[in-house]
Design an enzyme around this catalytic site. Sequence first.
Site, PDB file in Angstrom:
ATOM      1  N   ALA A  14       0.827  -1.209   0.000  1.00 15.66           N
ATOM      2  CA  ALA A  14       0.000   0.000   0.000  1.00 15.66           C
ATOM      3  C   ALA A  14       0.862   1.260   0.000  1.00 15.66           C
ATOM      4  CB  ALA A  14      -0.932  -0.001   1.217  1.00 15.66           C
ATOM      5  N   ARG A  24       4.883   9.502  -9.894  1.00 10.72           N
ATOM      6  CA  ARG A  24       4.512   9.531 -11.315  1.00 10.72           C
ATOM      7  C   ARG A  24       3.502  10.639 -11.592  1.00 10.72           C
ATOM      8  NH1 ARG A  24       4.798   3.716 -10.978  1.00 10.72           N
ATOM      9  NH2 ARG A  24       2.680   3.680 -10.179  1.00 10.72           N
ATOM     10  N   ALA A  40       9.347  -0.182   9.495  1.00  9.63           N
ATOM     11  CA  ALA A  40       9.772  -0.734  10.781  1.00  9.63           C
ATOM     12  C   ALA A  40      10.713  -1.929  10.620  1.00  9.63           C
ATOM     13  CB  ALA A  40       8.543  -1.140  11.595  1.00  9.63           C
ATOM     14  N   CYS A  49       1.775 -13.325   0.774  1.00 11.25           N
ATOM     15  CA  CYS A  49       1.004 -14.475   0.291  1.00 11.25           C
ATOM     16  C   CYS A  49       1.897 -15.576  -0.253  1.00 11.25           C
ATOM     17  CB  CYS A  49       0.055 -14.048  -0.826  1.00 11.25           C
ATOM     18  SG  CYS A  49      -1.052 -12.735  -0.335  1.00 11.25           S
ATOM     19  N   ASP A 293      -3.506  -2.935   4.766  1.00  7.91           N
ATOM     20  CA  ASP A 293      -3.959  -3.831   5.837  1.00  7.91           C
ATOM     21  C   ASP A 293      -4.200  -3.143   7.171  1.00  7.91           C
ATOM     22  OD1 ASP A 293      -3.684  -5.803   3.974  1.00  7.91           O
ATOM     23  OD2 ASP A 293      -2.071  -6.881   4.997  1.00  7.91           O
ATOM     24  N   ASN A 315      -2.884  -2.846  -2.774  1.00  3.43           N
ATOM     25  CA  ASN A 315      -2.328  -2.297  -4.011  1.00  3.43           C
ATOM     26  C   ASN A 315      -3.252  -1.244  -4.618  1.00  3.43           C
ATOM     27  OD1 ASN A 315       0.281  -3.510  -5.125  1.00  3.43           O
ATOM     28  ND2 ASN A 315      -0.756  -5.303  -4.307  1.00  3.43           N
ATOM     29  N   TYR A 441     -16.560 -21.247 -24.229  1.00  5.06           N
ATOM     30  CA  TYR A 441     -16.618 -22.718 -24.199  1.00  5.06           C
ATOM     31  C   TYR A 441     -15.725 -23.325 -25.266  1.00  5.06           C
ATOM     32  CZ  TYR A 441     -18.154 -27.300 -25.735  1.00  5.06           C
ATOM     33  OH  TYR A 441     -18.160 -28.600 -26.155  1.00  5.06           O
ATOM     34  N   ARG A 457     -28.166 -20.922 -13.168  1.00  7.14           N
ATOM     35  CA  ARG A 457     -29.445 -21.262 -13.798  1.00  7.14           C
ATOM     36  C   ARG A 457     -30.283 -22.135 -12.885  1.00  7.14           C
ATOM     37  NH1 ARG A 457     -28.574 -25.102 -18.447  1.00  7.14           N
ATOM     38  NH2 ARG A 457     -29.382 -26.577 -16.900  1.00  7.14           N
TER      39      ARG A 457
END
Lengths: 463, 463
Positions: A14, A24, A40, A49, A293, A315, A441, A457
Amino acid sequence: MSATRLLVIGADAAGMSAAHQAIRAAEAAGTKLAVTALEATGDTSYSACGIPYWVAGDVSGGDALVARTAEEHRAAGIDLRLGATATGIDRQARTVTYREAGGEQVLGYDELVIATGASAVVRGWAIDPGTGQRYAGVAPVKTLTDGAVWLDLLAGLPEGPGRVVVAGGGYIGVEMAEAARRRGHEVTVITRARVLSPLDPDMSARVEKGMREAGVRVVAGSPVVRLDVADGRVRGVYSADGERYPADLVVLALGIAPNTGFLDLGKLPSGPSGGLRPGPDGRLADGIWAAGDCCEVRHRLTGTWTYVPLGTHANKQGRIVGTNLVTPGALRFGGVLGTAITRFAVGATYLEIARTGLNEREAAAAGVEVTSLVTEGSTASGYMSEADPVAVKVLAARSDRRLMGAQIVGGRGAGKRIDTVATALWHGATVDDLAWSDLSYAPPFATAWDIVQVAARRLAERL
Amino acid sequence: MSATRLLVIGADAAGMSAAHQAIRAAEAAGTKLAVTALEATGDTSYSACGIPYWVAGDVSGGDALVARTAEEHRAAGIDLRLGATATGIDRQARTVTYREAGGEQVLGYDELVIATGASAVVRGWAIDPGTGQRYAGVAPVKTLTDGAVWLDLLAGLPEGPGRVVVAGGGYIGVEMAEAARRRGHEVTVITRARVLSPLDPDMSARVEKGMREAGVRVVAGSPVVRLDVADGRVRGVYSADGERYPADLVVLALGIAPNTGFLDLGKLPSGPSGGLRPGPDGRLADGIWAAGDCCEVRHRLTGTWTYVPLGTHANKQGRIVGTNLVTPGALRFGGVLGTAITRFAVGATYLEIARTGLNEREAAAAGVEVTSLVTEGSTASGYMSEADPVAVKVLAARSDRRLMGAQIVGGRGAGKRIDTVATALWHGATVDDLAWSDLSYAPPFATAWDIVQVAARRLAERL
């Protein structure tokens, strides 16, 4: 024209997204910006992750998880200070106090971005009261340091399978169970409610079944409440129902909590989680922004605040803050749907697991009466070797047929289908919209009605 | 109450979806329905899309491609007549004339469903004027019989690689090139414009590159115009520029055309393709319905009629017709986006290829000024072994930033991401909506910004 002093606390997704985007944007706008960042730890912009996959042996090393190094941030013009822990903010004076090796420092700002992230929850039972440190063999999975610790812990086990207990059945818990099991250890997951409780019980059960088939012991409904320790080292854990489980190592996978303890939360918009509550533009208060976070987020479907700390939101929020710092109001955070994906892959067991929107409990809490249905099908045409079983649960509001959420558990190619549902949810689709839309498909990829459409459906016919 | 006589012409996806759905709906409504179906061939409800994979050796046999056999249709109460070719309709008398082994027959109906599908285009150069039959070694890929013919043709080649020329570079052409190449033959694809012309040239070039790397010779910009024949058997083909390519076998992959020759098209809503143009409820005229590959479809973005024969549309339209036959107006066909997916997988080459919405040529034809951008990225976090390169092209309208289409070429997991874009398109999303929505992320499945979002975001910044 003197440069605007932008101070960013926290140099992970972040904070650094905000910093680079602001640089930018300022460049494009021809304005001057002096960016300082306090971090820190000694690490920047890394993929938390990815740590379970590093522990599993899939990733070459901790360095591979670093998206941008300190040097790269500095090369972009950011005055990055590592090992610098913010300890307080003086909003009147527009200064931040921070602690570093050399002592306490004070730094002024014109604009401040709070992006301090979150830390792994460590319960009291994990701490040796004598030393104030975690018992040996007990560690969380959040920082790069944690990842290195886990590689050491696993390498330090005697020959043969060790006994690894995972405390917590969330995403990190399941991923660490995969990692430890793939390394050949005996793994027990102990969790308060069930594995992956963001899934409803019927879908969670499918994950649990797969984990058991892969040799993971799952203890649900009774959390870890205390350790059995000898010589400062864990020997076992006790669950709430009094059972003892032998353990050489204990993974602390009990969630994470916002790093906002240094703030006077009573004077800033924040929630019961301790997370900050910035506006959709990322602004928290006059001259103060927040992202990642350390923040709560608004659920797009219910409008309520919730704590869903994920890299994807971090992000986006960082980029929004960075943009809006230079061009106020240019971008807005559209909220979250609670979209998430993971997998459990050990030996012949391969499950992709994903969810988005509200589950039954969340819908009830939001006062939405839903009808739901689990549909079983195939990821590809049945005659293709790519065909794997998949189960899709879809939830819709009874009152207006609006899609409310979905959960997917299935083989290769199953999980990312959640994005189709998430996109429909993003646009307020009905279950009929999803059922009849024009999805792709071909025999290696889907059935003629994609399983997501079949599920929608069938639910549409039930509503 | 006498039963409504429903007559269905064509016993494949559209016709049989309509028939079964009508039976279910009538049962639920407590009305009586007597269903007769005429099928010109001996096969019902099979996956034409699966034939190239059968030819490649991936599918156990032609039977595996049959979703529902004649016996299964009859068991559901359908009076199915195989080898029965409709030759005309008398709308006044409400009768259909058809030809079968025993001669010409006439059958009355109360409601008629035209679902005659489409046939492979066979150019004059493929036909021996002496016999009126195709030259030996030359065959299309549409019916189960075609599939069996191809297995025989390939089995009949002498030892060692044969020379297979694929005339046409569309989906079937690329899939048959894959099949023949995987069987070890020398393959040349000869196509009028480029391979997979539903992709823009820059994205088609990525597919062509992969095909070349896998040893397929691609001749673009010059279609096959004539054969070199000896003793009634093909020996080579000539492209429009006069080049000769030796050929033991020639795949006719030149597209398909609606089977509507038996109708008086001047008196029914139809388009220049020869395809029928039913309303969104599937009704073509009083007491007459139409569904599937014998129909044109409306493009959801442009509102214009187009011929996009696909099993996905056929299944949906059939189900809509079947429902509306019993409950008029209950369901509407929402149009098509031109969503499609395929792959090219030979040896180490593995490409997933997908598209949705308008390409540049289609946008220009529709008078939509678009900006587009190709973005390269990864299907998973770069440090994971699952990470494969992927390119995503996104197109958006300059006037209102609305998403207009996307094309994807990439490795495993790339292709089905098109459904995310298709769902956004279905709801009239802007490129910003797609860029900032809440899609799923975990290291084995995506980057923190999914590549589809990166592509949308970069385009959004360009608009």
